[in-house]
Design a protein around this motif. Sequence first.
Motif, PDB file in Angstrom:
ATOM      1  N   GLY A  75     -10.382   5.943   8.121  1.00 55.09           N
ATOM      2  CA  GLY A  75     -10.197   7.381   7.926  1.00 55.09           C
ATOM      3  C   GLY A  75     -11.215   8.216   8.682  1.00 55.09           C
TER       4      GLY A  75
ATOM      5  N   GLU B 149       0.803  -1.221   0.000  1.00 51.65           N
ATOM      6  CA  GLU B 149       0.000   0.000   0.000  1.00 51.65           C
ATOM      7  C   GLU B 149       0.838   1.275   0.000  1.00 51.65           C
ATOM      8  N   LEU B 150       1.995   1.225   0.658  1.00 52.14           N
ATOM      9  CA  LEU B 150       2.803   2.440   0.805  1.00 52.14           C
ATOM     10  C   LEU B 150       4.145   2.373   0.073  1.00 52.14           C
TER      11      LEU B 150
ATOM     12  N   ARG C 265      -3.492   6.830   8.220  1.00 46.14           N
ATOM     13  CA  ARG C 265      -4.718   6.092   7.914  1.00 46.14           C
ATOM     14  C   ARG C 265      -4.397   4.724   7.316  1.00 46.14           C
ATOM     15  N   THR C 266      -3.476   4.689   6.360  1.00 43.37           N
ATOM     16  CA  THR C 266      -3.103   3.433   5.720  1.00 43.37           C
ATOM     17  C   THR C 266      -2.423   2.488   6.710  1.00 43.37           C
TER      18      THR C 266
ATOM     19  N   GLN D 183       2.143  12.570   7.568  1.00 43.73           N
ATOM     20  CA  GLN D 183       1.016  12.627   6.651  1.00 43.73           C
ATOM     21  C   GLN D 183      -0.157  11.818   7.202  1.00 43.73           C
ATOM     22  N   ILE D 184      -1.331  12.420   7.170  1.00 41.34           N
ATOM     23  CA  ILE D 184      -2.522  11.742   7.665  1.00 41.34           C
ATOM     24  C   ILE D 184      -2.855  10.547   6.783  1.00 41.34           C
ATOM     25  N   SER D 185      -2.628  10.662   5.479  1.00 39.90           N
ATOM     26  CA  SER D 185      -2.910   9.522   4.595  1.00 39.90           C
ATOM     27  C   SER D 185      -2.042   8.321   4.952  1.00 39.90           C
ATOM     28  N   THR D 186      -0.810   8.567   5.350  1.00 41.78           N
ATOM     29  CA  THR D 186       0.074   7.475   5.770  1.00 41.78           C
ATOM     30  C   THR D 186      -0.422   6.855   7.063  1.00 41.78           C
TER      31      THR D 186
END
Length: 104
Positions: A78, A37-38, A58-59, A53-56
Amino acid sequence: MSDELTKNIKTPSIEINGKSYVMPLLNGNILTTIENELGCGLDGLRELFQSKQISTLRTLVWAILVDEYPELTIGEVGKAIKLKNLSEVSNKVFTVVELSLSEK
Protein backbone atom coordinates in the motif's frame (compact mmCIF):
# COMPACT_ATOMS: atom_id res chain seq x y z
CA MET A 1 10.04 -16.73 -10.80
CA SER A 2 10.94 -20.24 -9.94
CA ASP A 3 8.67 -22.18 -12.30
CA GLU A 4 10.65 -23.81 -15.12
CA LEU A 5 7.81 -23.39 -17.62
CA THR A 6 7.56 -19.63 -17.14
CA LYS A 7 11.16 -18.59 -16.59
CA ASN A 8 11.50 -17.15 -20.10
CA ILE A 9 8.44 -14.92 -19.83
CA LYS A 10 9.34 -11.38 -18.75
CA THR A 11 6.82 -10.05 -16.27
CA PRO A 12 6.76 -6.56 -14.78
CA SER A 13 8.29 -5.66 -11.46
CA ILE A 14 7.35 -3.17 -8.78
CA GLU A 15 9.61 -1.29 -6.40
CA ILE A 16 8.71 -1.50 -2.71
CA ASN A 17 10.95 -0.06 0.00
CA GLY A 18 13.80 0.34 -2.48
CA LYS A 19 13.67 -3.31 -3.59
CA SER A 20 12.43 -4.57 -6.94
CA TYR A 21 9.86 -7.40 -6.81
CA VAL A 22 9.16 -9.36 -10.00
CA MET A 23 5.45 -10.05 -10.39
CA PRO A 24 4.99 -13.76 -11.20
CA LEU A 25 2.40 -15.21 -13.54
CA LEU A 26 -0.85 -16.14 -11.86
CA ASN A 27 -0.98 -19.64 -10.41
CA GLY A 28 -3.35 -21.59 -8.19
CA ASN A 29 -1.90 -20.15 -4.99
CA ILE A 30 -2.22 -16.57 -6.22
CA LEU A 31 -5.76 -17.13 -7.48
CA THR A 32 -6.73 -18.70 -4.15
CA THR A 33 -5.30 -15.74 -2.25
CA ILE A 34 -7.27 -13.36 -4.47
CA GLU A 35 -10.40 -15.43 -3.91
CA ASN A 36 -9.89 -15.51 -0.13
CA GLU A 37 -8.99 -11.85 0.25
CA LEU A 38 -11.51 -10.34 -2.17
CA GLY A 39 -14.26 -12.97 -2.17
CA CYS A 40 -14.11 -13.40 -5.91
CA GLY A 41 -13.94 -16.67 -7.82
CA LEU A 42 -12.82 -17.16 -11.39
CA ASP A 43 -16.20 -16.07 -12.74
CA GLY A 44 -15.83 -12.60 -11.23
CA LEU A 45 -12.14 -12.15 -11.92
CA ARG A 46 -12.63 -9.89 -14.95
CA GLU A 47 -14.78 -7.41 -13.02
CA LEU A 48 -12.33 -7.52 -10.14
CA PHE A 49 -9.40 -6.55 -12.35
CA GLN A 50 -11.44 -3.67 -13.77
CA SER A 51 -12.22 -2.29 -10.33
CA LYS A 52 -11.26 1.33 -9.76
CA GLN A 53 -10.87 0.89 -6.00
CA ILE A 54 -7.39 1.45 -4.61
CA SER A 55 -8.00 -1.14 -1.88
CA THR A 56 -8.67 -3.74 -4.58
CA LEU A 57 -5.53 -2.78 -6.49
CA ARG A 58 -3.45 -2.98 -3.30
CA THR A 59 -4.83 -6.43 -2.48
CA LEU A 60 -4.28 -7.67 -6.05
CA VAL A 61 -0.65 -6.54 -6.09
CA TRP A 62 -0.03 -8.11 -2.67
CA ALA A 63 -1.77 -11.36 -3.67
CA ILE A 64 0.34 -11.58 -6.82
CA LEU A 65 3.57 -11.01 -4.91
CA VAL A 66 3.06 -12.84 -1.60
CA ASP A 67 3.40 -16.35 -3.05
CA GLU A 68 6.98 -15.59 -4.17
CA TYR A 69 7.75 -13.07 -1.40
CA PRO A 70 5.98 -14.24 1.78
CA GLU A 71 7.73 -11.63 3.93
CA LEU A 72 5.97 -8.81 2.06
CA THR A 73 3.05 -7.21 3.91
CA ILE A 74 -0.05 -5.66 2.42
CA GLY A 75 0.87 -2.44 4.23
CA GLU A 76 4.22 -2.28 2.44
CA VAL A 77 2.46 -2.76 -0.87
CA GLY A 78 0.00 0.00 0.00
CA LYS A 79 2.81 2.45 0.78
CA ALA A 80 4.35 1.75 -2.64
CA ILE A 81 1.13 2.68 -4.47
CA LYS A 82 0.96 6.44 -4.85
CA LEU A 83 -1.28 8.75 -6.86
CA LYS A 84 1.58 9.41 -9.27
CA ASN A 85 2.09 5.68 -10.05
CA LEU A 86 -1.47 4.43 -9.71
CA SER A 87 -1.97 3.98 -13.45
CA GLU A 88 1.44 2.34 -13.87
CA VAL A 89 0.79 -0.18 -11.08
CA SER A 90 -2.66 -0.95 -12.46
CA ASN A 91 -1.18 -1.54 -15.92
CA LYS A 92 1.38 -3.93 -14.44
CA VAL A 93 -1.40 -6.00 -12.87
CA PHE A 94 -3.20 -6.11 -16.23
CA THR A 95 0.04 -7.18 -17.93
CA VAL A 96 0.51 -10.05 -15.47
CA VAL A 97 -3.07 -11.20 -16.08
CA GLU A 98 -2.69 -11.00 -19.86
CA LEU A 99 0.63 -12.88 -19.80
CA SER A 100 -0.89 -15.51 -17.54
CA LEU A 101 -3.80 -16.03 -19.92
CA SER A 102 -1.54 -16.28 -22.95
CA GLU A 103 1.04 -18.56 -21.30
CA LYS A 104 1.91 -21.53 -23.51
